[in-house]
Design a protein around this motif. Structure first.
Motif, PDB file in Angstrom:
ATOM      1  N   TYR A   1      49.466  59.241  26.460  1.00 15.79           N
ATOM      2  CA  TYR A   1      48.455  59.090  27.514  1.00 15.79           C
ATOM      3  C   TYR A   1      49.042  58.184  28.589  1.00 15.79           C
ATOM      4  CZ  TYR A   1      47.545  54.153  26.702  1.00 15.79           C
ATOM      5  OH  TYR A   1      47.679  52.792  26.632  1.00 15.79           O
ATOM      6  N   CYS A   2      48.405  58.162  29.732  1.00 12.26           N
ATOM      7  CA  CYS A   2      48.809  57.205  30.770  1.00 12.26           C
ATOM      8  C   CYS A   2      47.602  56.972  31.669  1.00 12.26           C
ATOM      9  CB  CYS A   2      50.003  57.736  31.566  1.00 12.26           C
ATOM     10  SG  CYS A   2      50.825  56.457  32.564  1.00 12.26           S
ATOM     11  N   GLN A   3      46.623  56.280  31.123  1.00 15.31           N
ATOM     12  CA  GLN A   3      45.369  56.041  31.831  1.00 15.31           C
ATOM     13  C   GLN A   3      45.602  55.233  33.098  1.00 15.31           C
ATOM     14  OE1 GLN A   3      42.442  54.127  29.419  1.00 15.31           O
ATOM     15  NE2 GLN A   3      40.846  54.173  30.983  1.00 15.31           N
ATOM     16  N   GLY A   4      45.045  55.733  34.212  1.00 15.90           N
ATOM     17  CA  GLY A   4      45.163  55.030  35.477  1.00 15.90           C
ATOM     18  C   GLY A   4      46.517  55.151  36.141  1.00 15.90           C
ATOM     19  N   CYS A   5      47.345  56.068  35.656  1.00 13.89           N
ATOM     20  CA  CYS A   5      48.693  56.218  36.221  1.00 13.89           C
ATOM     21  C   CYS A   5      48.656  57.062  37.491  1.00 13.89           C
ATOM     22  CB  CYS A   5      49.630  56.870  35.207  1.00 13.89           C
ATOM     23  SG  CYS A   5      50.006  55.808  33.803  1.00 13.89           S
ATOM     24  N   GLY A   6      49.539  56.759  38.408  1.00 14.12           N
ATOM     25  CA  GLY A   6      49.658  57.508  39.653  1.00 14.12           C
ATOM     26  C   GLY A   6      51.073  58.002  39.862  1.00 14.12           C
ATOM     27  N   THR A   7      51.435  58.226  41.116  1.00 13.08           N
ATOM     28  CA  THR A   7      52.767  58.751  41.447  1.00 13.08           C
ATOM     29  C   THR A   7      53.900  57.837  40.985  1.00 13.08           C
ATOM     30  OG1 THR A   7      51.842  59.908  43.355  1.00 13.08           O
ATOM     31  CG2 THR A   7      54.231  59.585  43.319  1.00 13.08           C
TER      32      THR A   7
END
Length: 560
Positions: free
Chosen positions: A236-242
């Motif tokens: 998972y990578c909650q809150g991840c962006g570019t």
């Protein structure tokens, strides 16, 4: 390539593989009576002990096979990987640990193919490419892999130079560290004159230094173990962006390196394996795979140490916070951090400085020792890769010193120029470019290794089964697509029309060559309708899958 003969392997009595070479006159020669067509870098062959007590598994045999996998694993611990690790921790915290684990597992499966090619054929990947690809494609292939080696070598040598700069408190400039690294690399490269096992032990010593130094940082920082396990086993990578997505792509690109396929396929030739006996080949494949699993597990732990340290201590930190801490500790490096609220950006140089500001000078110097061990060991294995690639593709017959001097000069010259004209604080942009360069070269290692390990004329009973062909093809496609995304993101960030045009032209030529290699690979995988009948101009005959790997000139095999 000549077309006057072919090399064939067939199972004989009692599971033995009988290898013969048929020349144009119809004469048949046993492979056992011939000299090795290409000499390996290591003249010494490590004997494998017999163990009649333990038939399925023997620790004595595992110990005898131990060595090549650990040299291969150093590419997973080079300064480029360490920088990718610390940036991953600083940008995404623990959230991308599962990407690191997945990339390591994919790397292990691909390394297995390279090792099997060397064990079964007695030739490493560059030698097989030299024999089987047509002249123009193999020259292009050689140039592409040399570019990858130069790019990797620049990261490794500069990593060592940065470590020397940190250890000398800035007294030794970057170019001075490069010269020191070049000198001691030449010295260490001749350690194998005192025995191959001593050389392998030296690499083991350097890996131990990395484990101890980065392990010290891990114990000092005391990362949250719950967050670590969650980041490793929950994709998972909650809150991840570019930025986090680009960092995930960068992890895959840093871990899976093109020249490492060529290196591993050559290193396994250093063991005495009777290729006329199928059982011995099976045994060698088994033990080399077990050793690779152990080596990459250790490298994975070391990478976890680095990611966790920066995830725990510096995730979400701003330049202003770091500047304040460094000024409070009277650090001479405070000027590296501007007084603003932008998120902290680190590389292996700033990473050491930040550790020193927060955890004391000991943390900085121990970090630098670990980086020096990573840079020195990977520089040496990079030199071996250059040797194998150049000797395999060009069939050089030079003296050993001349070969070392040439391969070192090709890689070191641009590194020295960069070190002279670049400040140590401004190397991150160049590191991104070098990562892109290596990402572009990845298909030129992965496609050939899948091609050759899937062909029965080369691998006989050890050719990839359908499951491995599909899995290998899918893995290579995924890895190459991920790396292409990384390249596109980098090119789009250049922001100049002229650069876009140049990139487009290069891209067209690049994709054409990748398509050509992929075409041959698909034919090797069994998609026979792609052979298009008779295609003499492209080097194929009615049965391309046989021509590709059976067109070996017997006379050249004997004389080389």
């Amino acid at each position: 390539m000549g077309s006057g003969g072919s090399k064939k392997e067939a199972p004989g009595d009692d599971g033995e593989v009988v290898t013969t070479v048929c020349n144009s006159a119809g004469a048949i020669q046993s492979a056992e009576s011939m000299e090795e067509p290409f000499t390996t870098y290591f003249d010494e062959k490590i004997p494998i002990p017999e163990d009649e007590v333990q038939s399925w598994f023997s620790f004595r045999k595992l110990w005898a096979f131990t060595g090549p996998g650990f040299l291969m694993s150093i590419a997973y611990l080079d300064p480029g990987n360490i920088e990718s690790d610390l940036q991953s921790g600083a940008v995404a915290g623990f959230k991308l640990l599962w990407v690191l684990m997945l990339a390591t597992i994919i790397g292990l499966l691909l390394q297995r193919l390279a090792a099997r090619l060397g064990v079964v054929t007695g030739l490493h990947l560059a030698e097989v490419c030299n024999r089987q690809y047509q002249k123009v494609p193999r020259i292009i292939l050689w140039l592409m892999i040399e570019l990858a080696i130069v790019g990797s070598d620049m990261q490794e040598v500069i990593g060592s130079a940065i470590a020397i700069n940190l250890l000398s408190v800035g007294r030794i400039p970057l170019w001075g560290g490069v010269l020191i690294t070049i000198a001691d690399t030449f010295m260490f490269l001749f350690l194998d004159k005192y025995g191959l096992r001593k050389l392998e032990a030296f690499f083991g010593f350097l890996i131990t230094i990395m484990a101890l130094t980065f392990g010290y940082e891990y114990i000092t920082v005391k990362p949250d173990q719950g967050q670590l396990l969650k980041g490793m086993f929950f994709p998972y990578c909650q809150g991840c962006g570019t930025p986090q997505l680009e960092q995930a792509v960068g992890i895959v690109g840093a871990v899976i390196m093109p020249h490492n396929m060529y290196l591993h396929s050559a290193l396994v030739k250093s063991r005495q394996v009777n290729r006329a006996k199928k059982k011995e080949v099976q045994e060698a494949n088994k033990y080399f795979f077990i050793e690779s699993c152990i080596a990459l597990f250790i490298s994975f732990l070391i990478n976890i140490f680095v990611v966790s340290v920066f995830a725990e201590a510096f995730f979400g930190k701003t330049n202003e916070q770091v500047l304040e801490t460094c000024m409070n500790t009277s650090s001479p490096y405070s000027g590296l951090f501007p007084p603003n609220n932008k998120t902290l950006e680190v590389d292996i140089y700033k990473g050491g400085v930040v550790l020193g500001c927060y955890f004391g000078p000991a943390a900085l110097y121990i970090w630098a020792v670990g980086i020096l061990a990573a840079g020195q060991s990977s520089t040496m294995t990079g030199t071996y890769s250059g040797q194998f690639v150049m000797e395999g593709f060009l069939n050089l017959k030079w003296s050993r010193f001349a070969r070392v001097l040439l391969t070192r000069s090709i890689a070191i010259t641009p590194t020295l120029l960069v070190a002279i004209f670049q400040d140590v604080e401004r190397l991150t942009g160049m590191n991104d470019f070098l990562n892109v360069l290596q990402s572009l070269q990845l298909p030129f290692a992965l496609i050939p290794v899948l091609t050759f390990t899937s062909l029965r004329p080369v691998m006989n009973d050890f050719a990839n089964e359908l499951g491995w062909k599909i899995a290998g093809g899918v893995l290579i496609l995924i890895v190459c697509c991920i790396n292409m995304y990384f390249v596109v993101v980098y090119v789009m960030a250049l922001g100049h029309v002229a650069l876009y045009v140049v990139s487009a032209v290069i891209c067209i030529a690049y994709l054409c060559f990748v398509a050509y290699l992929s075409w041959l690979c698909l034919i090797a995988l069994g998609v026979s309708f792609l052979s298009c009948g008779q295609t003499y101009r492209l080097g194929f005959k009615t049965h391309p899958e046989l021509f590709l790997l059976n067109n070996v000139d017997a006379d050249s095999v004997v004389n080389r």
